[in-house]
Design an enzyme around this catalytic site. Structure first.
Site, PDB file in Angstrom:
ATOM      1  N   ASP A  92       0.839  -1.206   0.000  1.00  0.00           N
ATOM      2  CA  ASP A  92       0.000   0.000   0.000  1.00  0.00           C
ATOM      3  C   ASP A  92       0.871   1.252   0.000  1.00  0.00           C
ATOM      4  OD1 ASP A  92      -2.173  -1.671   0.187  1.00  0.00           O
ATOM      5  OD2 ASP A  92      -2.320  -1.490   2.371  1.00  0.00           O
TER       6      ASP A  92
HETATM    7  N1  URA Z   1      -1.322  -6.044   3.620  1.00  0.00           N
HETATM    8  C1  URA Z   1      -1.821  -4.784   3.701  1.00  0.00           C
HETATM    9  O1  URA Z   1      -2.870  -4.546   4.264  1.00  0.00           O
HETATM   10  N2  URA Z   1      -1.100  -3.798   3.139  1.00  0.00           N
HETATM   11  C2  URA Z   1       0.086  -3.989   2.517  1.00  0.00           C
HETATM   12  O2  URA Z   1       0.690  -3.034   2.039  1.00  0.00           O
HETATM   13  C3  URA Z   1       0.588  -5.299   2.457  1.00  0.00           C
HETATM   14  C4  URA Z   1      -0.139  -6.313   3.024  1.00  0.00           C
END
Ligand code: URA
Length: 239
Positions: free
Chosen positions: A106
């Site tokens: 993310d």
């Molecule tokens: N899970 C998430 O919620 N975000 C990420 O960036 C990676 C795994």
């Protein structure tokens, strides 16, 4: 191996644009097997002919494997009209036409991200069937308990009804935990903690298989792995 044009070789292997490659050729800075070559359409055999630019050998790599220490605020995408992407962070020589992130972190997640132009390898790493562990450190907005550890080990059912494979949760501090998963559903970790009423304040990936961020690699910096074999070795075992 099939012959390719010298300007194409230089742009694929040295990260030069076609016009930079042609300029280097025109200004007599390129050699093939020790002989100066100035024709952009001269044909070379990748892996056999020795090509140099400014006296430096441009070795042939069919694919590149890049390890990036992703900072916050950068999109895991190959391009975006308005926002900075992880591709924008790579030095010129690592940017190839098909270079793409392997899986997704993310925008506000930091840490270990692989990028490659080897689509087969990328698929293998992402597939839950490969059972490659990905470990994250999560800072939560509440306390992590032994009940959470148990629930994660049994397999969390997300709000949309989809089931997660068993995950290993380790309590590191009152609000901090390490979590290890072998799959990569959309926002998986945030959604898993969401099901037990915890919000994720900070998330960082620290490991894929045995691959970790090399010491000294600052956020926003990238390094090349030496090749497919090194990557396979590092991701094929858990640590
Ligand atoms: N899970 C998430 O919620 N975000 C990420 O960036 C990676 C795994």
């Amino acid at each position: 191996m099939a012959l390719i044009r010298l300007d194409k070789y230089l742009s694929n292997q040295a990260g030069m644009s076609r016009s930079e490659a042609r300029e280097a050729l025109k200004s007599l800075r390129v050699t093939v097997n020790g002989v100066t070559e100035k024709h952009y359409d001269y044909k070379v055999e990748p892996g056999k002919d020795i090509i140099t630019v400014n006296g430096n050998e441009i070795a042939y790599n069919e694919y590149l494997y890049v390890l990036l220490n992703k900072p916050k605020g950068v999109l895991t995408a190959t391009e975006d009209k308005h926002q900075k992407t992880v591709l924008d962070l790579l030095p010129e020589e690592m940017r190839r036409r098909d270079m793409a992130p392997v899986g997704r972190l993310d925008k506000d997640t930091t840490g270990l991200l692989l990028l490659t132009d080897d689509g087969v390898m990328a698929h293998k790493i992402i597939s839950p069937k490969s059972k490659i562990e990905k470990e994250y450190i999560a800072v939560l907005d509440g306390a992590v308990t032994d009940e959470h550890v148990k629930a994660f080990a049994e397999g969390i059912k997300l709000a949309d009804g989809s089931e997660c494979m068993p995950a290993r949760l380790k309590i590191l501090g009152e609000n901090t935990a390490s979590i290890t998963i072998c799959e990569g559903k959309y926002h998986q970790i945030k959604r898993m903690f969401g099901t037990v009423g915890l919000g994720v304040n900070e998330l960082s990936r620290i490991r894929i298989g045995q691959l970790r961020i090399p010491e000294g690699l600052a956020e926003g910096e990238a390094v090349l792995l030496s090749g497919r074999e090194e990557l396979l070795l590092k991701i094929s075992k858990s640590s």
